[in-house]
Design an enzyme around this catalytic site. Structure first.
Site, short mmCIF file in Angstrom:
data_model
loop_
_atom_site.label_atom_id
_atom_site.label_comp_id
_atom_site.label_asym_id
_atom_site.label_seq_id
_atom_site.Cartn_x
_atom_site.Cartn_y
_atom_site.Cartn_z
N VAL A 1 44.49 -83.65 -36.39
CA VAL A 1 44.82 -82.23 -36.30
C VAL A 1 44.08 -81.54 -35.15
O VAL A 1 43.02 -82.00 -34.71
CB VAL A 1 44.52 -81.49 -37.63
CG1 VAL A 1 45.47 -81.92 -38.72
CG2 VAL A 1 43.07 -81.72 -38.07
N GLY B 1 33.13 -77.93 -31.91
CA GLY B 1 34.22 -77.75 -32.88
C GLY B 1 34.01 -76.67 -33.92
O GLY B 1 34.96 -76.10 -34.43
N ASP C 1 35.35 -86.33 -41.53
CA ASP C 1 36.26 -87.48 -41.48
C ASP C 1 35.57 -88.67 -42.15
O ASP C 1 35.67 -88.85 -43.35
CB ASP C 1 36.65 -87.75 -40.03
CG ASP C 1 37.75 -88.78 -39.90
OD1 ASP C 1 38.23 -89.27 -40.94
OD2 ASP C 1 38.13 -89.12 -38.77
P1 IMP Z 1 33.03 -87.94 -38.75
O1 IMP Z 1 31.69 -88.09 -38.13
O2 IMP Z 1 33.79 -89.24 -38.80
O3 IMP Z 1 33.02 -87.24 -40.08
O4 IMP Z 1 33.91 -87.10 -37.77
C1 IMP Z 1 33.73 -85.77 -37.56
C2 IMP Z 1 34.10 -85.42 -36.15
O5 IMP Z 1 35.24 -86.18 -35.70
C3 IMP Z 1 34.50 -83.98 -36.07
O6 IMP Z 1 33.42 -83.18 -35.69
C4 IMP Z 1 35.60 -83.99 -35.03
O7 IMP Z 1 35.03 -83.77 -33.76
C5 IMP Z 1 36.18 -85.39 -35.03
N1 IMP Z 1 37.47 -85.45 -35.71
C6 IMP Z 1 37.75 -86.12 -36.84
N2 IMP Z 1 39.04 -85.97 -37.20
C7 IMP Z 1 39.59 -85.17 -36.27
C8 IMP Z 1 40.93 -84.63 -36.09
O8 IMP Z 1 41.87 -84.84 -36.88
N3 IMP Z 1 41.11 -83.83 -35.02
C9 IMP Z 1 40.11 -83.54 -34.12
N4 IMP Z 1 38.86 -84.01 -34.25
C10 IMP Z 1 38.60 -84.83 -35.31
MG MG Z 2 33.60 -82.27 -33.36
#
Ligand code: IMP
Ligand code: MG
Length: 175
Positions: A152, A43, A101
């Protein structure tokens, strides 16, 4: 259920302008430091590629790929399935990802970089969702944009590995 691109949240021009601003700030903050940018595959690729163009310092970059284990608890585990080639011992590491996120990915990777002997570790994401502070204590040092809690796509962000190549950020529409 089929997926398509809904409204555009951030245009390509807005993203590039913000990368220029972040690059200027990072260039100032990392003067006289040994900057190594660590991107999270897949990403971070478009954001990292744009960001580094606006950093006017000598720097290195490398990538890691993390895989999460979805357990029954909120605090799942993360494993590196592709590790760094660069030795970051004593280096000033800036971890770059597409979006924060829950904060789980960033907090795990930042800890791993500290364990590898980085002199300093800071974090940078193109996007941040509002709920982040609820789950993980992660401080984002550099943030492109705060966005609403919607799914998104584009500029690195995927749905089922698609849409990463869009030059803008859009909201996913499921019909
Ligand atoms: P976290 O570990 O919950 O902070 O999530 C981070 C990862 O979740 C990112 O690297 C993304 O791959 C994925 N992610 C979170 N929200 C989205 C979104 O709205 N669209 C696409 N990927 C997301
Ligand atoms: Mg990712």
């Amino acid at each position: 259920m089929s997926a398509s691109i809904g409204k555009v949240l951030l245009t390509h021009e807005q993203i590039v302008d913000r990368c220029e601003e972040l690059g200027t700030i990072i260039s100032r903050d990392y003067q006289d430091k040994n900057l190594v940018i660590v991107g999270l595959l897949n990403g971070s690729v478009p954001f990292l590629a744009e960001l580094v163009k606006h950093i006017s310092l000598p720097l290195r970059f490398d990538f890691v790929r993390a895989k999460s284990y979805c357990g029954t608890t909120m605090r799942g585990k993360l494993e590196l399935v592709h590790d760094l080639d660069l030795d970051i011992h004593g280096q000033d590491v800036l971890v770059v990802d597409d979006i924060l996120d829950s904060g789980q990915t960033m907090s795990c990777i930042a800890t791993m970089m500290e364990e590898k002997g980085a002199k300093s570790v800071r974090t940078c994401c193109l996007l941040m969702k509002p709920d982040v502070k609820k789950d993980y204590e992660v401080h984002l040092d550099y943030c492109g944009f705060e966005i609403p809690n919607e799914f998104v796509i584009g500029f690195g962000l995927d749905y089922d590995e698609l849409y990463r190549n869009l030059p803008y950020i859009g909201v996913l529409k499921l019909d």
